[in-house]
Structures are given as C-alpha cells and as structure tokens.
Design an enzyme around this catalytic site. Structure first.
Site, PDB file in Angstrom:
ATOM      1  N   THR A  46      -8.677  10.037   0.469  1.00 57.42           N
ATOM      2  CA  THR A  46      -9.094  10.777  -0.730  1.00 57.42           C
ATOM      3  C   THR A  46      -7.984  10.933  -1.745  1.00 57.42           C
ATOM      4  O   THR A  46      -8.234  11.327  -2.862  1.00 57.42           O
ATOM      5  CB  THR A  46      -9.597  12.175  -0.333  1.00 57.42           C
ATOM      6  OG1 THR A  46      -8.572  12.833   0.430  1.00 57.42           O
ATOM      7  CG2 THR A  46     -10.859  12.061   0.499  1.00 57.42           C
ATOM      8  N   THR A  73       1.889  -7.149  12.825  1.00 55.42           N
ATOM      9  CA  THR A  73       2.426  -7.945  11.724  1.00 55.42           C
ATOM     10  C   THR A  73       1.946  -7.477  10.356  1.00 55.42           C
ATOM     11  O   THR A  73       2.439  -7.971   9.349  1.00 55.42           O
ATOM     12  CB  THR A  73       2.019  -9.431  11.862  1.00 55.42           C
ATOM     13  OG1 THR A  73       0.605  -9.504  11.996  1.00 55.42           O
ATOM     14  CG2 THR A  73       2.690 -10.060  13.037  1.00 55.42           C
ATOM     15  N   ASN A 121      -0.585  10.541   5.599  1.00 52.26           N
ATOM     16  CA  ASN A 121      -1.836  10.151   6.238  1.00 52.26           C
ATOM     17  C   ASN A 121      -2.887  11.242   6.272  1.00 52.26           C
ATOM     18  O   ASN A 121      -4.050  10.983   6.617  1.00 52.26           O
ATOM     19  CB  ASN A 121      -1.542   9.667   7.667  1.00 52.26           C
ATOM     20  CG  ASN A 121      -0.901   8.288   7.657  1.00 52.26           C
ATOM     21  OD1 ASN A 121      -1.577   7.290   7.451  1.00 52.26           O
ATOM     22  ND2 ASN A 121       0.402   8.253   7.865  1.00 52.26           N
ATOM     23  N   GLU A 151       6.124   4.725   7.390  1.00 52.45           N
ATOM     24  CA  GLU A 151       5.635   5.838   6.567  1.00 52.45           C
ATOM     25  C   GLU A 151       6.404   7.116   6.857  1.00 52.45           C
ATOM     26  O   GLU A 151       6.465   7.587   7.993  1.00 52.45           O
ATOM     27  CB  GLU A 151       4.140   6.041   6.799  1.00 52.45           C
ATOM     28  CG  GLU A 151       3.308   4.943   6.160  1.00 52.45           C
ATOM     29  CD  GLU A 151       1.824   5.111   6.380  1.00 52.45           C
ATOM     30  OE1 GLU A 151       1.052   4.507   5.610  1.00 52.45           O
ATOM     31  OE2 GLU A 151       1.429   5.834   7.313  1.00 52.45           O
ATOM     32  N   THR A 173       0.868  -1.182   0.000  1.00 52.31           N
ATOM     33  CA  THR A 173       0.000   0.000   0.000  1.00 52.31           C
ATOM     34  C   THR A 173       0.904   1.233   0.000  1.00 52.31           C
ATOM     35  O   THR A 173       1.375   1.649  -1.041  1.00 52.31           O
ATOM     36  CB  THR A 173      -0.977  -0.006   1.194  1.00 52.31           C
ATOM     37  OG1 THR A 173      -0.251  -0.238   2.406  1.00 52.31           O
ATOM     38  CG2 THR A 173      -2.023  -1.090   1.023  1.00 52.31           C
ATOM     39  N   LYS A 214       3.740  -6.906   3.880  1.00 52.01           N
ATOM     40  CA  LYS A 214       3.555  -5.481   3.633  1.00 52.01           C
ATOM     41  C   LYS A 214       3.344  -4.823   4.983  1.00 52.01           C
ATOM     42  O   LYS A 214       2.811  -5.413   5.921  1.00 52.01           O
ATOM     43  CB  LYS A 214       2.389  -5.219   2.692  1.00 52.01           C
ATOM     44  CG  LYS A 214       0.995  -5.626   3.179  1.00 52.01           C
ATOM     45  CD  LYS A 214       0.272  -4.691   4.092  1.00 52.01           C
ATOM     46  CE  LYS A 214       0.197  -3.294   3.544  1.00 52.01           C
ATOM     47  NZ  LYS A 214      -0.471  -2.358   4.509  1.00 52.01           N
TER      48      LYS A 214
END
Length: 442
Positions: free
Chosen positions: A442, A192, A437, A278, A155, A181
């Site tokens: 959107t 996990t 985030n 991230e 993702t 992932k």
C-alpha cells in the site's frame, strides 16, 4: 591453472554486440524512475537460466522457462513495480504480450525473448503502459543504455547493481557483464532475484548451463537476506560468440577460464545483493575453513548467515558467538565442535561495491585479479578470536564491538575436519526491515 581476470565498465553492455535501455512506463503510478528495461544482442545467443524453486511461480518465469528450453534467445525485457505473479490466465497473456512487443520492435521471434517482472504480487500488470512506450524503449538501445536499464529493474534496492569482467580465452578477449536487482525476499535456493548476464564468449548452451549452475552454487545460492524466496527469481545468461574464440563445447582450459571469470563476476554481484538487503546497515560474511567437504562448509556458512538471531546480534554489534555455534549445530552438517574456532573480522569494504566506476575493489590499479578473489590488503581489517577448540575465550568486549561496527563484518569459523572451505553472505536484521515491508503493497 592460472587465470587473469580484470574489471571493466559497462555492465550488461560491456560485451560485444549487446545494447540496452530503460525508460519510465508508469507501471506503478508513484514511481519516478525507470521501470522497464530492454537488453538486445545483435546476434542470436546461446542461453541458460536458473529459476525460483518456489512452487508458486510468476507468469514471466513460466514463459521464460519455456522460451529458453531450446537453448536460444536474443533479448530480454523486464519491468519493476508489478510481479505479474498469482495473476492467472490474464497474467500469462500479459507475459506473452511483453515478449511479442519486444520481438516486433527488434525483428526477432517472440520465442527468443526473456521476460521478467518484479514488484507487487497479485495485481494485474497494465501491459498497455509498456505497449505505449515500447518503440521509445527500443529506439534508445545503446552501449550506454546499461545506465538506464540497471535502474529500471530496481524495487526496494537502494543502489543499482552491475559489474563486468574480462579474461583471455583461446587468445581472444572475452567479456562478461551483469546487472541484477535484489534487496528483499532473498534466500538461499535460488536467491538470485532478477539477474541478467551477457557475454561475447562462444560457448554452446550445454556448457553454458553447466558453468552457470556450478557458479550459482557457490555465489547466489549462498546469499540470504530474510529467509524468503521470491516467486519471480530468474537468472539468465546470454552468449553471442562475438569474442571470436573457438566455441567451448567440452570441459578443459577454456571452460575453466570462463568459469573462473563467471565466478569472479557472480561473487561480486552476490555480495552487492547481500550488502543492500532491505534495511541493512552492514554486510555479513561467514567464511568456513577446514571442513570435511565443500558441501558441509556451504551448509554451515549459509546456516550462520541465515539465522535471525545471528543477524540481530550483528545489528546490535553484540559478539554473541553462542548463536553462531547454535546455528552450526542445527544445520545438519558434519563438524567437530570441540575442534572449532570462531573469530570476528572487520572488513571495511562493503560500500565500495556501490561506488559508480569503482568496481575495482581488490587492490590492483588496473582492476586485474588472479585466480579468484584476493583478500583485502593487510592493514584494512581487524580481528578478535572469541571461541577456541570448543571453549569460550575471555576477550575484549569493546574491541569486539568496534570490529562489529564495520560496514562489512566477517564471521570466520575454522575447523579441523578437512581442507574444504566456503563463504556465504547476508546482512544484519534492523528495525528498517520491518518498516519497509510493513506497508509494501500500500
């Protein structure tokens, strides 16, 4: 007991009898890369799994927990772009439909299919898009298919994450491979994300679950990126027995060899996840030594890497050791502050985890390692002590900042309360985390 383990290529298809594939079904209209993956074992497998501890569970999680309750499975189908979470009765039907679609193509029971989803919460998954491509997905199954599958589950990940290892059990070569992932919504217990482990080891489901849970406790459960635990976290392991070793049905040397190899694999994967948090610019490891118990060591290490103030300091390259002591102090773990030392250590190895075909990051030319995970060769790191026996030290701020500039930083905490130790992994907290985030839906 001495065990040899070596890294090999192939991810989830490295083990005998496993194939995989990934394709683009356009589950999310804007996506340009694969979004649906399939893993298949030519023989039925024993299976074990661990799942999110979030009370809100995705429909795929609920179905997979039910399907593997009998300790048997043979395939896994997973999609990205839509979490199929908080989707009610319709979402449950979609998860079941995914299992049935895969089962029909593979000629197996739908009860033997693991189903996973990841992506946006609260939107109905357009399963008809998977149905339209399911024949193509199955037709492309191959030993090289791990390269397509590992992309399909991503993702916000910036790198695919896979690894495979081999060891000897009962005179037979046993292979364990994995892909996962995870970049955001990652926090201790379970933490996990989505992880698929495959092995050709012969091991019954009871011992497979025991090995998985023991390994998870010191690897994936020691990772935190942002303090959020997903609704979809799923880790499953499939074992088809094709290595030909005598089935592992109890503890002993064979079980220990399998657990050691699984720990090596899962430690690498845990660090890959943490390093790709991230917006992250560096991997942060906390290594606690000299604790009274392993549990206390893990609690302390996890509290440090989970602290937003520590993470922000790592982003700012600020040797703010006070935040480390503060996090340890509120962790609830027993330790003696007056006998505590803190060091910062640069470990320039983080990005090696993301070099295709370069999973041999532990020094030897053949990729072999012995008894766990060796440290980096001497000369590849620098260190500075900032706190000693409860007293701050006068240290070189410029040297400290240089150390904290490394792509991988270790916070080393040494105690004098016992001989136990543990590690936990996280990342720095950057401006980009908020950017990623702020408009994820959107």
């Amino acid at each position: 007991m001495h065990f040899d383990t070596r890294f090999v290529e192939g991810g989830v298809t490295a083990a005998q009898g496993f194939t995989a594939n990934g394709i683009l079904c356009h589950i999310k209209a804007s996506r340009k890369t694969n979004d649906t993956a399939l893993i298949f074992s030519e023989k039925p497998c024993t299976v074990a799994g661990v799942f999110t501890q979030n009370r809100v569970k995705a429909e795929s999680v609920k179905l997979t927990m039910k399907n593997i309750a009998n300790g048997r499975a043979q395939a896994a189908i997973a999609n990205s772009g839509n979490a199929n979470a908080c989707t009610g009765e319709q979402g449950a039907k979609v998860a079941q439909k995914m299992a049935e679609l895969a089962a029909a193509e593979l000629g197996i029971s739908s009860d033997d299919v693991i189903v996973c989803s990841t992506g946006v919460i609260g939107q109905q998954l357009p399963v008809e898009k998977i149905e339209a491509k399911i024949s193509e997905l199955k037709a492309g199954l191959s030993k090289k298919g791990h390269e397509e599958a590992r992309i399909a589950i991503m993702t916000t990940d910036t790198h695919f994450k896979e690894c495979a290892v081999q060891t000897e059990i009962g005179g037979k070569t046993v292979t364990i491979g994995a892909m996962c992932k995870g970049s955001g919504m990652i926090h201790i217990n379970l933490g996990t994300m989505l992880c698929f482990i495959t092995t050709d080891c012969a091991i019954n489901s009871k011992m497979l679950e025991k090995a998985l849970r023991e390994s998870v406790a010191g690897t994936y459960n020691c990772v935190s990126v942002d303090g959020d635990t997903s609704t979809n976290d799923t880790l499953t392991i499939l074992a088809n027995g094709m290595a030909g070793n005598s089935e592992i049905t109890k503890e002993g040397n064979d079980f220990d060899a399998f657990l050691n190899a699984l720990n090596v694999l899962n430690t690498v994967m845990a660090k890959k996840i943490a390093a790709d948090g991230e917006g992250a610019s560096r991997l942060v490891e906390c290594y606690v030594k000299g604790a009274s118990t392993v549990e206390n060591a893990r609690i302390l290490a996890k509290e440090v890497i989970g602290s937003n103030l520590v993470k922000a300091a790592m982003f700012g390259k600020d040797a703010n050791w006070g935040r480390i002591l503060c996090a340890m102090g509120y962790s609830g773990a027993d330790f003696t502050p007056e006998k505590t030392d803190v060091y910062f250590v640069s470990r320039p190895d983080a990005m090696r985890y993301f070099t295709p075909g370069k999973d041999n990051i532990f020094g030897s030319e053949d990729g072999s390692i012995k008894d766990g995970l060796p440290e980096l060769p001497a000369g590849e790191f620098d260190s500075i002590q900032v706190f000693k026996h409860g007293v701050p030290l006068n240290f070189d701020e410029e040297k400290a900042k240089k150390i904290l500039t490394a792509e991988s930083v270790q916070i080393l905490v040494t105690l004098e309360d016992g001989k136990a130790e543990a590690k936990a992994w996280g990342c720095d907290l950057t401006y980009d985390y908020v950017k990623i985030n702020g408009d994820y839906r959107t």
